[in-house]
Design an enzyme around this catalytic site. Structure first.
Site, short mmCIF file in Angstrom:
data_model
loop_
_atom_site.label_atom_id
_atom_site.label_comp_id
_atom_site.label_asym_id
_atom_site.label_seq_id
_atom_site.Cartn_x
_atom_site.Cartn_y
_atom_site.Cartn_z
N TYR A 1 2.93 10.41 0.32
CA TYR A 1 4.09 9.97 1.10
C TYR A 1 5.38 10.46 0.44
O TYR A 1 5.93 9.83 -0.46
CB TYR A 1 4.12 8.45 1.22
CG TYR A 1 2.87 7.84 1.84
CD1 TYR A 1 2.05 8.57 2.69
CD2 TYR A 1 2.53 6.52 1.58
CE1 TYR A 1 0.91 8.02 3.25
CE2 TYR A 1 1.39 5.94 2.15
CZ TYR A 1 0.59 6.70 2.98
OH TYR A 1 -0.54 6.14 3.53
N ASP B 1 0.84 -1.20 0.00
CA ASP B 1 0.00 0.00 0.00
C ASP B 1 0.87 1.24 0.00
O ASP B 1 1.85 1.33 0.75
CB ASP B 1 -0.92 0.02 1.22
CG ASP B 1 -1.73 1.31 1.28
OD1 ASP B 1 -2.69 1.44 0.49
OD2 ASP B 1 -1.39 2.20 2.10
N LYS C 1 -3.52 5.78 -3.44
CA LYS C 1 -4.58 6.69 -3.00
C LYS C 1 -4.72 7.88 -3.94
O LYS C 1 -3.79 8.20 -4.70
CB LYS C 1 -4.28 7.16 -1.57
CG LYS C 1 -4.09 5.99 -0.62
CD LYS C 1 -3.72 6.41 0.78
CE LYS C 1 -3.47 5.20 1.66
NZ LYS C 1 -2.17 4.56 1.36
#
Length: 336
Positions: A51, A46, A77
């Site tokens: 990030y 994931d 995401k």
């Protein structure tokens, strides 16, 4: 589709630390950590554009793009579009300020519209070196990033990202979608909608040994009733349950240190590790499909696998319940 039918196992790999969360990690260390996860059988990864402004996706992609695509499950995401230009202002990350100050210097656009969702996916595929995604989470439409304006962001996502991801799932482009958040309320609101319908959710930090009461009150009963699965993020509460000093991405306050001390003492009495108790607790709820601790050192992968497989006596769970350190409503392994 049920996440439990998609995910290849109960232990995945969360890549937020690979975005240089809290500290600058050498590229070779990041790569070695992902390789260690692969070599030891981890097949669910994931990540997110947020990030490190794309850094975690790039580092993950450097390794898994060389692996057979059908051999692993990949989720990322939407909600942040990474631009090919430097950030000139101090980024506003709400309560998470400074979290990725060592990441890429690229500018991040926070947007959950249909157009931004498609751009975000396109950028992620490029950074990951992948031809498709399995699961897409709608990222951080919650109070911790937006304060009182979170409902406006939620509505933007409802009319934008939710509909795009529902269409992509219906077309078979992705297998599932849901929310990836640190708060329960956006997921509760989504589950109350007539449509679009999420397949699951990634809840970070809200179903751990240190913080689970709120999730048990409304969210998890709703999810169980609707057969919606949960991926548990942040099972170590930002590290304080695994020997670190952070809780909720900040230095742990005294009351949390005291609670962790009580948990460690109880674990010590039964000859088990607190990491094992933390991981196995997070997976004991019927809604939980997988847990995705993060890591920045190869040795941590073996520790997580050992924690997942550690034999914890039923007496520990009974004593944990009796001590009042967990909610009376929390399901425990062995039915304690």
């Amino acid at each position: 589709m049920s996440l439990k039918n998609i995910l290849p196992g109960r232990l995945g790999f969360g890549t937020a630390p690979l975005g240089n969360m809290f500290r600058a990690i050498p590229d070779e260390e990041a790569r070695a950590t992902v390789e260690a996860a692969w070599e030891q059988g981890i097949r669910y990864f994931d990540t997110a554009p947020f990030y490190g402004a794309g850094l975690a996706e790039e580092r993950l992609g450097q390794v898994i793009s060389a692996k057979p695509r059908d051999a692993y499950v990949l989720s990322t995401k939407v909600g942040r579009v990474i631009l090919d230009e430097p950030e000139t202002d101090v980024p506003d990350f709400g309560e998470k300020g400074g979290l990725f100050e060592h990441g890429n210097p690229n500018k991040i656009v926070h947007e959950w519209t249909a157009e931004a969702t498609e751009r975000s996916i396109e950028g992620s595929l490029k950074r990951l070196g992948a031809d498709r995604l399995d699961i897409v989470w709608v990222h951080d439409i919650a109070q911790d990033f937006h304060g009182d304006a979170w409902l406006q962001k939620f509505e933007e996502a409802r009319t934008g990202a939710f509909r795009v991801l529902s269409r992509l799932r219906d077309e078979g482009v992705i297998k599932a979608w849901g929310l990836g958040v640190n708060k329960t309320e956006p997921i509760e609101l989504t589950l109350a909608l007539d449509e679009p319908r999420p397949d699951g959710f990634l809840l970070a930090g809200r179903y751990t040994l240190l913080d689970h009461e709120h999730a048990l009150q409304r969210l998890l009963p709703m999810a169980q009733e609707q057969n919606v699965d949960m991926v548990v993020g942040g099972p170590y509460s930002s590290g304080v349950l695994a020997g670190g000093s952070h809780f909720e991405y900040q230095q742990a306050p005294p009351e949390i240190i005291e609670r962790v001390g009580r948990l460690k003492a109880l674990a010590g009495e039964h000859g088990i590790s607190i990491k094992a108790a933390a991981l196995q607790f997070s997976l004991a709820h019927p809604v939980a499909a997988a847990v995705i601790p993060g890591a920045t050192r190869p040795s941590r992968i073996a520790e997580d696998i050992a924690a997942l497989n550690e034999d914890i006596p039923a007496a520990f769970w009974h004593d944990l319940r009796a001590s009042g350190l967990v909610s009376p409503a929390a399901p425990l392994p062995d039915g304690a």
